[in-house]
Design a protein around this motif. Structure first.
Motif, PDB file in Angstrom:
ATOM      1  N   LEU A 541      16.648 -22.177   0.733  1.00  0.00           N
ATOM      2  CA  LEU A 541      16.006 -22.007   2.033  1.00  0.00           C
ATOM      3  C   LEU A 541      15.914 -20.533   2.409  1.00  0.00           C
ATOM      4  O   LEU A 541      14.901 -20.080   2.949  1.00  0.00           O
ATOM      5  CB  LEU A 541      16.798 -22.773   3.104  1.00  0.00           C
ATOM      6  CG  LEU A 541      16.710 -24.302   3.049  1.00  0.00           C
ATOM      7  CD1 LEU A 541      17.600 -24.913   4.120  1.00  0.00           C
ATOM      8  CD2 LEU A 541      15.271 -24.772   3.221  1.00  0.00           C
ATOM      9  N   VAL A 542      16.961 -19.778   2.116  1.00  0.00           N
ATOM     10  CA  VAL A 542      16.939 -18.347   2.412  1.00  0.00           C
ATOM     11  C   VAL A 542      15.871 -17.639   1.583  1.00  0.00           C
ATOM     12  O   VAL A 542      15.130 -16.784   2.079  1.00  0.00           O
ATOM     13  CB  VAL A 542      18.332 -17.736   2.165  1.00  0.00           C
ATOM     14  CG1 VAL A 542      18.260 -16.217   2.138  1.00  0.00           C
ATOM     15  CG2 VAL A 542      19.313 -18.192   3.232  1.00  0.00           C
ATOM     16  N   ALA A 543      15.780 -18.007   0.287  1.00  0.00           N
ATOM     17  CA  ALA A 543      14.753 -17.399  -0.569  1.00  0.00           C
ATOM     18  C   ALA A 543      13.349 -17.754  -0.076  1.00  0.00           C
ATOM     19  O   ALA A 543      12.452 -16.899  -0.042  1.00  0.00           O
ATOM     20  CB  ALA A 543      14.941 -17.865  -2.016  1.00  0.00           C
ATOM     21  N   PHE A 544      13.161 -19.021   0.324  1.00  0.00           N
ATOM     22  CA  PHE A 544      11.870 -19.449   0.870  1.00  0.00           C
ATOM     23  C   PHE A 544      11.543 -18.688   2.153  1.00  0.00           C
ATOM     24  O   PHE A 544      10.418 -18.206   2.353  1.00  0.00           O
ATOM     25  CB  PHE A 544      11.920 -20.957   1.143  1.00  0.00           C
ATOM     26  CG  PHE A 544      10.701 -21.511   1.830  1.00  0.00           C
ATOM     27  CD1 PHE A 544       9.492 -21.630   1.155  1.00  0.00           C
ATOM     28  CD2 PHE A 544      10.759 -21.908   3.154  1.00  0.00           C
ATOM     29  CE1 PHE A 544       8.370 -22.143   1.785  1.00  0.00           C
ATOM     30  CE2 PHE A 544       9.648 -22.424   3.801  1.00  0.00           C
ATOM     31  CZ  PHE A 544       8.445 -22.538   3.109  1.00  0.00           C
ATOM     32  N   PHE A 545      12.547 -18.551   3.016  1.00  0.00           N
ATOM     33  CA  PHE A 545      12.346 -17.812   4.256  1.00  0.00           C
ATOM     34  C   PHE A 545      12.018 -16.353   3.972  1.00  0.00           C
ATOM     35  O   PHE A 545      11.113 -15.769   4.594  1.00  0.00           O
ATOM     36  CB  PHE A 545      13.605 -17.921   5.124  1.00  0.00           C
ATOM     37  CG  PHE A 545      13.551 -17.119   6.389  1.00  0.00           C
ATOM     38  CD1 PHE A 545      12.937 -17.630   7.517  1.00  0.00           C
ATOM     39  CD2 PHE A 545      14.119 -15.853   6.453  1.00  0.00           C
ATOM     40  CE1 PHE A 545      12.882 -16.890   8.684  1.00  0.00           C
ATOM     41  CE2 PHE A 545      14.067 -15.110   7.615  1.00  0.00           C
ATOM     42  CZ  PHE A 545      13.447 -15.634   8.735  1.00  0.00           C
ATOM     43  N   ALA A 546      12.756 -15.733   3.040  1.00  0.00           N
ATOM     44  CA  ALA A 546      12.509 -14.324   2.713  1.00  0.00           C
ATOM     45  C   ALA A 546      11.099 -14.120   2.191  1.00  0.00           C
ATOM     46  O   ALA A 546      10.415 -13.143   2.558  1.00  0.00           O
ATOM     47  CB  ALA A 546      13.536 -13.845   1.683  1.00  0.00           C
ATOM     48  N   TYR A 547      10.639 -15.054   1.338  1.00  0.00           N
ATOM     49  CA  TYR A 547       9.276 -14.905   0.814  1.00  0.00           C
ATOM     50  C   TYR A 547       8.239 -15.074   1.924  1.00  0.00           C
ATOM     51  O   TYR A 547       7.252 -14.321   1.981  1.00  0.00           O
ATOM     52  CB  TYR A 547       9.021 -15.934  -0.295  1.00  0.00           C
ATOM     53  CG  TYR A 547       7.625 -15.809  -0.879  1.00  0.00           C
ATOM     54  CD1 TYR A 547       7.342 -14.838  -1.823  1.00  0.00           C
ATOM     55  CD2 TYR A 547       6.591 -16.648  -0.454  1.00  0.00           C
ATOM     56  CE1 TYR A 547       6.062 -14.697  -2.342  1.00  0.00           C
ATOM     57  CE2 TYR A 547       5.310 -16.512  -0.961  1.00  0.00           C
ATOM     58  CZ  TYR A 547       5.056 -15.537  -1.909  1.00  0.00           C
ATOM     59  OH  TYR A 547       3.792 -15.388  -2.407  1.00  0.00           O
ATOM     60  N   LEU A 548       8.452 -16.055   2.816  1.00  0.00           N
ATOM     61  CA  LEU A 548       7.487 -16.262   3.897  1.00  0.00           C
ATOM     62  C   LEU A 548       7.443 -15.070   4.842  1.00  0.00           C
ATOM     63  O   LEU A 548       6.367 -14.664   5.292  1.00  0.00           O
ATOM     64  CB  LEU A 548       7.825 -17.529   4.669  1.00  0.00           C
ATOM     65  CG  LEU A 548       7.322 -18.849   4.064  1.00  0.00           C
ATOM     66  CD1 LEU A 548       7.669 -19.999   4.991  1.00  0.00           C
ATOM     67  CD2 LEU A 548       5.827 -18.823   3.826  1.00  0.00           C
ATOM     68  N   VAL A 549       8.607 -14.507   5.152  1.00  0.00           N
ATOM     69  CA  VAL A 549       8.632 -13.335   6.035  1.00  0.00           C
ATOM     70  C   VAL A 549       7.938 -12.159   5.360  1.00  0.00           C
ATOM     71  O   VAL A 549       7.102 -11.475   5.974  1.00  0.00           O
ATOM     72  CB  VAL A 549      10.083 -12.978   6.411  1.00  0.00           C
ATOM     73  CG1 VAL A 549      10.139 -11.661   7.159  1.00  0.00           C
ATOM     74  CG2 VAL A 549      10.689 -14.073   7.258  1.00  0.00           C
ATOM     75  N   ALA A 550       8.278 -11.912   4.087  1.00  0.00           N
ATOM     76  CA  ALA A 550       7.619 -10.822   3.363  1.00  0.00           C
ATOM     77  C   ALA A 550       6.120 -11.064   3.261  1.00  0.00           C
ATOM     78  O   ALA A 550       5.310 -10.136   3.391  1.00  0.00           O
ATOM     79  CB  ALA A 550       8.236 -10.674   1.971  1.00  0.00           C
ATOM     80  N   HIS A 551       5.743 -12.330   3.052  1.00  0.00           N
ATOM     81  CA  HIS A 551       4.323 -12.660   2.959  1.00  0.00           C
ATOM     82  C   HIS A 551       3.613 -12.431   4.291  1.00  0.00           C
ATOM     83  O   HIS A 551       2.503 -11.892   4.335  1.00  0.00           O
ATOM     84  CB  HIS A 551       4.162 -14.116   2.532  1.00  0.00           C
ATOM     85  CG  HIS A 551       2.733 -14.580   2.477  1.00  0.00           C
ATOM     86  ND1 HIS A 551       1.837 -14.129   1.535  1.00  0.00           N
ATOM     87  CD2 HIS A 551       2.036 -15.436   3.272  1.00  0.00           C
ATOM     88  CE1 HIS A 551       0.664 -14.701   1.736  1.00  0.00           C
ATOM     89  NE2 HIS A 551       0.763 -15.496   2.790  1.00  0.00           N
ATOM     90  N   SER A 552       4.266 -12.814   5.402  1.00  0.00           N
ATOM     91  CA  SER A 552       3.615 -12.646   6.703  1.00  0.00           C
ATOM     92  C   SER A 552       3.426 -11.177   7.045  1.00  0.00           C
ATOM     93  O   SER A 552       2.453 -10.810   7.709  1.00  0.00           O
ATOM     94  CB  SER A 552       4.447 -13.338   7.791  1.00  0.00           C
ATOM     95  OG  SER A 552       5.703 -12.702   7.945  1.00  0.00           O
ATOM     96  N   PHE A 553       4.327 -10.301   6.575  1.00  0.00           N
ATOM     97  CA  PHE A 553       4.184  -8.872   6.846  1.00  0.00           C
ATOM     98  C   PHE A 553       3.209  -8.203   5.877  1.00  0.00           C
ATOM     99  O   PHE A 553       2.331  -7.446   6.293  1.00  0.00           O
ATOM    100  CB  PHE A 553       5.551  -8.182   6.758  1.00  0.00           C
ATOM    101  CG  PHE A 553       6.371  -8.316   8.009  1.00  0.00           C
ATOM    102  CD1 PHE A 553       6.327  -7.353   8.989  1.00  0.00           C
ATOM    103  CD2 PHE A 553       7.187  -9.414   8.214  1.00  0.00           C
ATOM    104  CE1 PHE A 553       7.077  -7.471  10.152  1.00  0.00           C
ATOM    105  CE2 PHE A 553       7.943  -9.547   9.364  1.00  0.00           C
ATOM    106  CZ  PHE A 553       7.882  -8.572  10.336  1.00  0.00           C
ATOM    107  N   LEU A 554       3.363  -8.477   4.584  1.00  0.00           N
ATOM    108  CA  LEU A 554       2.557  -7.777   3.589  1.00  0.00           C
ATOM    109  C   LEU A 554       1.182  -8.402   3.400  1.00  0.00           C
ATOM    110  O   LEU A 554       0.297  -7.782   2.806  1.00  0.00           O
ATOM    111  CB  LEU A 554       3.300  -7.744   2.248  1.00  0.00           C
ATOM    112  CG  LEU A 554       4.651  -7.025   2.262  1.00  0.00           C
ATOM    113  CD1 LEU A 554       5.254  -6.990   0.864  1.00  0.00           C
ATOM    114  CD2 LEU A 554       4.520  -5.616   2.805  1.00  0.00           C
TER     115      LEU A 554
END
Length: 621
Positions: A541-554
């Protein structure tokens, strides 16, 4: 003549004409049926939320409960037919098992009576006198509630209403606030019964809740890393790209090494006898294999594309120039992130309530059990689809807003006088005309994201932001926009293929860097509680969250890049550079595209010359 004119008109109507690109000329509501469908879907989600609040009891999962239906640490309502229910347990926050050294499961029920106590006994109690003394000194009563501490040693059947002697020393653990016995023999039996016989969903939920502080800290770390990566791309240079690629390589290798080391450590731990430990070990092996494959693929791609780094830096600098015309675009991920956080917190709260939804039933001895409600697992699947679809919808709204802003700024003849408030204008167009298109696009991505292995090609086609950019330009529905974008880009593939490949790959590496460092922090933190915690799911879940956050910014840079080049293709399609039809693009962007064309032409010429030399003998005269 009229007949000939009519025949000519009919023949003209039968000839399919190519749709004309109309940058920001005509608007209409698109895909309204999908917007209505999304409203109906959310009506179902609202029903599940209300049902989970009415039928669920998250407090039972978070704080634990006794055998009489009382949630520890809370003031409870009575259950009909259970005389010891409905008690005020505000001061009794710990769950105590009266027979913790001999737990058994009979008919899916624990044989031991469970009580709420104010504190766990930290020293062994060998006699009822010691149990009585502990109750008088600590205020923690270890016998059934209706037995006064004065009668612990007075009535003959007190041993049936008090814990089995000797009472082992125990310590509260943040897993349902249970009193965990500390002696090795009791601990082994207690954990093997209590944890191995618990439902998998509850093991996962308990792992999430017991590591909630770690999960929150890792989410904050992912947010900080994503912000840092966004500012790195905003002020990109060749040196920064080399440093950032070196960090990615080191991060990938380090995470792989840590995963394999942890798996080796688990396999050599002879005390592994709990399902939690075995599940963690299996997940570690899976993580290690997947991360090794991903690392190998990415390292090969980095090596192959290493000579194009300078070109990728120029491309990102062109993208940053487009962003500088509307710098508030970089703030779009913040409100997207805030909305996503609010939705995810709501989603997790509903999930926890669904996990505890059950009807209270009174059994022998006035004890209370909670039976799972029928059909609850179907609600979990519906709830999961809602997570993916709504998350994709929120991200798609950001992409549509960014694409509309780029379109507004690009198709402005007077570059020295930029349009007023292009972001607000793009948002108003989105909410007034194109919410249905965003719903349809996010749904199609959701459908193909679940059976990802089967429909990967379709997903890779639909996930591009070009359909949203086409909607922002022409005001057409999603499928029409996707078709128009595909047709136009296929005609101008020489301008885009290599350029988008380099830019998107560098941006993707930024997301990988955020996930790598977040996962590494998670591995170090979760490994300290490997025994009573299924930490593989929280780490996912943390990895999924990290990717979504990075995706929303980048994804701001990705969307600007794709939108910019689609606008360029439309510019080439509708204008010829003459005084009557001048290009919308500025000279710097045109020079950059010319350099790309020269590189592509040179590479194609070299390839053709090699082919010619190798095939001379087979060429027909």
């Amino acid at each position: 003549m009229q007949c000939l004119g009519a025949e000519h008109l009919d023949s003209a109507e039968r000839i399919p004409t190519q749709r004309q690109w109309r940058p920001q000329i005509y608007r209409k509501c698109t895909d309204t049926a999908w917007l209505f469908l999304f409203f109906l879907f959310w009506t179902g989600l609202a029903f599940i939320m209300g049902y989970s609040v009415a039928a669920g009891a998250t407090g039972r999962l978070l704080f634990g409960y006794d055998s009489f239906g009382n949630v520890c640490g809370k003031k409870n309502s009575p259950v009909e037919g259970a005389p010891l229910s409905g008690q005020d347990m505000t001061q009794k926050k710990h769950v105590f098992f009266m027979n913790s050294c001999n737990l058994e499961v009979k008919d899916v029920r624990l044989s031991s009576t469970v009580l709420c106590v104010s504190s766990c006994p930290e020293e062994q109690l060998d006699t009822l006198e010691e149990v009585q003394l502990f109750a008088n000194t600590s205020g923690s009563f270890l016998c059934v509630y209706n037995l006064n501490s004065f009668n612990y040693t007075q009535i003959p059947n007190a041993d049936l209403l008090c814990p089995r002697l000797p009472v082992p020393p125990s310590k509260s653990f943040p897993l349902f606030n249970r009193c965990i016995p500390q002696t090795p023999e009791c601990y082994s039996l207690f954990a093997s019964v209590l944890i191995n016989d618990v439902d998998s969903l509850h093991r996962i939920l308990s792992g999430i809740m017991s590591g909630r502080d770690t999960v929150l800290g890792l989410c904050i770390l992912a947010f900080a890393l994503s912000l840092a990566m966004m500012f790195t791309f905003r002020f990109i240079t060749t040196l920064l790209v080399h440093i950032f690629i070196a960090l990615i390589v080191l991060g990938l290798l380090f995470v792989c090494g840590v995963l394999w080391w942890l798996y080796y450590d688990y396999t050599n731990d002879l005390s592994i006898e709990l399902d939690t430990e075995r599940e963690n070990m299996k997940c570690l092996l899976g993580f290690a294999i997947v991360s090794t494959v991903i690392t190998a693929v990415l390292l090969i791609l980095i090596y192959v594309l290493r000579k194009r780094i300078k070109l990728a830096v120029e491309l990102l600098q062109v993208t940053n120039k487009a962003i500088s015309s509307s710098p508030f675009l970089l703030l779009q991920p913040l409100w997207t992130f805030a909305i996503l956080i609010f939705f995810w917190v709501l989603w997790v709260a509903v999930l926890l309530s669904l996990g505890t939804a059950g009807a209270a039933q009174v059994v022998e001895g006035g004890q209370v059990e909670y039976k799972p409600l029928s059909g609850i697992r179907y609600m979990w699947w519906y709830h999961l689809i809602g997570l993916i679809w709504t998350s994709e919808f929120i991200l798609a709204c950001q992409q549509m807003t960014v694409a509309g802003t780029v379109v507004t700024c690009y198709f402005n003849r007077n570059k020295s006088d930029p349009p007023d408030r292009p972001i607000l204008s793009s948002l108003s167009i989105l909410f007034c005309y194109h919410q249905g298109t965003v719903v349809k696009g996010s749904f199609l991505i959701t459908v193909v994201r679940i059976p990802r292995a089967v429909l990967m090609y379709v997903y890779n086609t639909l996930k591009e932001k070009n359909a949203y950019t086409t909607t922002a330009i022409n005001g057409t529905d999603f499928c029409t926009s996707a078709k128009d974008a595909l047709t136009l880009l296929s005609k101008n593939s020489s301008h885009f293929t290599s350029v988008n490949c380099f830019g998107d790959f560098i941006i993707f590496l930024g997301k990988v860097l955020v996930v790598c460092f977040t996962v590494f922090g998670g591995l170090m933190a979760f490994n300290y509680h490997r025994v009573l915690q299924v930490w593989a799911i929280p780490l996912l879940l943390v990895a999924f969250f990290a990717y979504l956050v990075a995706h929303s910014f980048l994804s701001v840079f990705e969307t600007v890049l794709d939108a910019l080049f689609l606008c360029f293709a439309v510019d080439l399609e509708t204008n010829d550079g003459s005084s009557e039809k001048p290009y919308f693009m500025d000279q710097e962007f045109l020079d950059f595209v010319k350099r790309i064309n020269k590189l592509n032409t040179r590479a194609q010429r070299n390839k053709n010359s090699l082919t010619s030399e190798e095939g001379t003998e087979l060429r027909p005269l």
